[in-house]
Enzyme design. Structure first.
Site, PDB file in Angstrom:
ATOM      1  N   SER A 119      44.792  33.324   1.752  1.00 30.48           N
ATOM      2  CA  SER A 119      45.127  34.455   0.886  1.00 30.48           C
ATOM      3  C   SER A 119      44.476  35.689   1.471  1.00 30.48           C
ATOM      4  CB  SER A 119      44.609  34.212  -0.532  1.00 30.48           C
ATOM      5  OG  SER A 119      44.987  35.259  -1.402  1.00 30.48           O
ATOM      6  N   ARG A 368      51.368  31.982   5.199  1.00 28.73           N
ATOM      7  CA  ARG A 368      51.748  31.263   3.982  1.00 28.73           C
ATOM      8  C   ARG A 368      52.809  32.059   3.241  1.00 28.73           C
ATOM      9  NH1 ARG A 368      53.338  27.908   0.746  1.00 28.73           N
ATOM     10  NH2 ARG A 368      52.042  26.621  -0.626  1.00 28.73           N
ATOM     11  N   THR A 404      45.747  35.097  -7.732  1.00 23.52           N
ATOM     12  CA  THR A 404      44.713  34.090  -7.975  1.00 23.52           C
ATOM     13  C   THR A 404      44.244  34.114  -9.422  1.00 23.52           C
ATOM     14  OG1 THR A 404      43.984  34.273  -5.676  1.00 23.52           O
ATOM     15  CG2 THR A 404      42.462  33.246  -7.229  1.00 23.52           C
ATOM     16  N   CYS A 565      59.902  31.382  11.567  1.00 27.97           N
ATOM     17  CA  CYS A 565      58.755  30.466  11.546  1.00 27.97           C
ATOM     18  C   CYS A 565      57.568  31.130  12.228  1.00 27.97           C
ATOM     19  CB  CYS A 565      59.104  29.160  12.258  1.00 27.97           C
ATOM     20  SG  CYS A 565      57.665  28.070  12.440  1.00 27.97           S
ATOM     21  N   CYS A 590      53.151  22.979  12.665  1.00 22.92           N
ATOM     22  CA  CYS A 590      53.433  23.490  11.320  1.00 22.92           C
ATOM     23  C   CYS A 590      52.152  23.853  10.566  1.00 22.92           C
ATOM     24  CB  CYS A 590      54.218  22.448  10.538  1.00 22.92           C
ATOM     25  SG  CYS A 590      54.594  22.917   8.838  1.00 22.92           S
ATOM     26  N   CYS A 593      53.532  26.683   5.755  1.00 25.76           N
ATOM     27  CA  CYS A 593      53.794  27.941   5.046  1.00 25.76           C
ATOM     28  C   CYS A 593      55.014  27.849   4.140  1.00 25.76           C
ATOM     29  CB  CYS A 593      53.952  29.095   6.043  1.00 25.76           C
ATOM     30  SG  CYS A 593      55.499  29.080   6.971  1.00 25.76           S
ATOM     31  N   CYS A 596      60.424  28.004   6.294  1.00 23.11           N
ATOM     32  CA  CYS A 596      61.681  27.422   6.773  1.00 23.11           C
ATOM     33  C   CYS A 596      62.499  26.848   5.624  1.00 23.11           C
ATOM     34  CB  CYS A 596      61.407  26.361   7.828  1.00 23.11           C
ATOM     35  SG  CYS A 596      60.332  25.011   7.276  1.00 23.11           S
TER      36      CYS A 596
END
Length: 621
Positions: A119, A368, A404, A565, A590, A593, A596
């Site tokens: 974050s 992310r 959050t 990506c 990978c 996130c 895709c």
């Protein structure tokens, strides 16, 4: 067995009949046949995962023990992020206060609590203070109060300063710059002290159901499956965790939540969710340029006015000159040639940004997806046996770029709704899995809903001819003056996957080469994420149809997955024959996130969990 192997092979690959002698019918022979078939069929085999190719039809799985061990808890929580941990802590606080025994189990796919957390992050501490009022005394890692707020509109060479007026969502007075992974790790410690059972390294792979259709719990993923989908000698079945109620807090675009949306029709009365991708780096900079507590945000260049996005640059105060910087791109963009990663690298060269980084060293990278739909995109939150909490349904305040505090509050509200039902003398439920509709009612009566409702029109207001500038004018009038009380709610433009235009209608984007000092290539960036997966397992980026990427995505959109990506997972490479192209999936890259799964224009990619513990290893991102 020989006959079954022959039938399975011939039907799968449309091969002529083979004469396999019984003594030769082995898994090793099948693997050799599989490899031969992949080199001869017109569409190379990409997906080997059992969610696409069921094991009950695969003779290699005959005789393999498939029984799972099952355990019982009062509450099972999927996901060890802020929402899941807040729910777990609140449940145990209530149980201790009322002297009740309550078994709370939390499963998390990361090998350590916080290792998959990424974050910005500028934290509004309201929910944390409600949950743990003495967080300062307990040593919560909130070390950097915001001391300075800067907001800018960037052109290619210049910066236009924008005053942050009192009451605007971008104002950060009273907030803290944090490394969210460190905060989540600390929350995990508080949960364990209260008696919550934490199971990091166990990925929830399947939702379990009672005979009446209500949620029964979850099953963790199997381990010891080879890349070709066959069982290894070390194959081990996952375990089942049953509960009276299961909380799903997987984070943005959770793969189990997707199943629940369909099973219980949870998105029937809401707008489609819209998303963005956030890319982030940590830098160690020259101490002379370090201004602890300074928060910088920008919109504009390098994006055009019709592409939603912006940047952040936060100066941390943790004993060394660290800055966290990142770039967010709305996934409703239309040009398939756009690369969020390369836009991020280009942004760092702006004359207002580059001087901060010159002479510094990049030490971490990650990415992310995040929810941007607002309250009109929140699905139904409750169903028999379960609840959705946190960023899974999407409680992010988009103009604040904060979610959050709302995610944590949703977990706390879920716990407070569940507890009296769990501890009642008689279990008041029409289904085997406990249904708790009070959670959704309580959330709509809380400050979470009030906050999200006030900003509901800011994100969709950018869908106008003037784009960014029209959205800013709308925000100034209807939010700053009227505080979001306009009597209408704007709609989004549909799913992000449907927004791409065909490549022939778009202009390719020429990106500058990275200089290796301020901007970098993709693979060296992924290396800084610490990402690692067991190599010999089926790719967890599954395709519903292996032929679609080349026929549709490459043919119509020029292979946009190569660009959206942020980890170099997808690339189109020539066939061994030299005649045509094939999609190669580098699943080991990978970073989880989910971009895709969201942006694929064919909606052919389905992200599922890899073996537990695989993925990025973010150190305080």
């Amino acid at each position: 067995k020989a006959v079954k192997l022959e039938q399975y092979f011939c039907s799968r690959y449309h091969q002529p009949k083979l004469k396999i002698k019984t003594e030769h019918a082995t898994p090793q022979l099948y693997t050799a046949l599989h490899r031969r078939a992949c080199s001869t069929v017109s569409t190379p085999r990409i997906t080997t995962h059992y969610t696409i190719h069921p094991r009950d039809k695969d003779p290699r799985w005959e005789g393999v023990e498939m029984e799972r061990f099952a355990d019982e808890a009062d509450v099972v929580i999927v996901g060890g992020g802020p929402a899941g941990l807040a729910a777990a802590i609140r449940l145990k606080q209530l149980a201790n206060k009322h002297e009740k025994e309550l078994r709370v189990c939390l499963v998390e796919k990361a090998p350590q609590i916080g290792a998959h957390t990424l974050s910005g992050a500028c934290l509004e501490p309201s929910a944390l203070t409600e949950l743990i009022p003495d967080w300062k005394e307990r040593g919560a890692p909130l070390n950097t109060p915001v001391t300075e707020d800067v907001f800018s509109i960037l052109t290619e060479k210049y910066r236009i300063p924008v005053p942050i007026l009192p009451g605007l969502p971008m104002q950060n007075h009273g907030n803290y710059i944090v490394r969210m992974g460190n905060l989540v790790r600390w929350l995990g410690e508080q949960a364990e002290e209260l008696g919550v059972e934490l199971y990091p390294g166990y990925a929830a792979a399947e939702v379990l159901f009672h005979e009446d259709g209500s949620v029964k719990g979850i099953a963790t993923n199997d381990v010891g499956i080879a890349k070709d989908g066959s069982p290894k000698d070390i194959f081990e079945r996952g375990m089942e965790l049953h509960a009276k109620v299961t909380l799903f807090g997987e984070g943005c675009h959770g793969h189990l939540a997707k199943q629940l949306y369909n099973k219980f029709n949870l998105r029937e009365n809401c707008e489609p969710q819209t998303y963005a991708i956030g890319l982030k780096e940590l830098w160690m900079i020259d101490e002379k340029k370090w201004r602890p507590g300074r928060v910088e945000h920008s919109v504009g260049w390098p994006l055009d006015r019709n592409t939603y996005g912006g940047s952040f640059l936060y100066h941390l105060n943790e004993g060394e000159p660290l800055v966290a910087l990142g770039f967010v791109v709305g996934l409703d963009y239309t040009n398939p040639y756009l690369s969020p990663f390369r836009e991020f690298q280009r942004w760092k060269h702006h004359p207002f940004v580059a001087p901060t980084l010159e002479g510094g060293q990049r030490i971490a990278y990650g990415a992310r997806a995040l929810n941007e739909g607002g309250c009109q995109s929140i699905p139904k939150l409750t169903f028999p046996g379960g609840l959705l909490i946190g960023c899974s349904p999407g409680f992010m305040n988009v103009p604040k770029i904060k979610g959050t505090h709302t995610a944590m509050k949703s977990g706390m509200l879920a716990a407070e709704a569940i507890f009296p039902k769990l501890t009642a003398e008689t279990l008041d439920s029409e289904t085997a899995g406990l249904h708790v509709p009070e959670y959704a009612e309580n959330l709509k009566n809380s400050w979470v809903w009030k906050e999200l409702y006030a900003v509901r029109n800011i994100r969709p207001s950018f869908h106008n001819y003037f784009g960014l500038y029209g959205g800013m004018i709308y925000t100034g009038i209807f939010y700053w003056i009227f505080r979001g009380k306009e009597p209408w709610t704007l709609k989004h433009c549909g799913t992000d996957a449907n927004q791409l235009k065909p490549a022939k209608e778009c202009t390719p984007i020429e990106y500058p080469k990275p200089d290796g000092k301020i901007s970098f290539d993709l693979l060296s960036s992924v290396a800084l994420s610490g990402t690692n997966h067991e190599g010999d397992q089926p790719p967890h980026l599954t395709l519903k149809d292996d032929s679609i990427p080349v026929a549709r995505n490459l043919g119509i959109y020029d292979g946009p997955e190569q660009r959206f990506c942020p980890a170099g997972v997808y690339e189109y490479v020539p066939l061994d024959t030299g005649n045509g192209m094939r999609l190669q999936i580098n699943a080991q890259n990978c970073v989880h996130c989910k971009t895709c799964d969201i942006k694929d224009p064919s909606q052919n990619i389905n992200w599922v969990v890899p073996e537990g513990g695989g993925g990025p290893a973010y150190n305080g991102m």
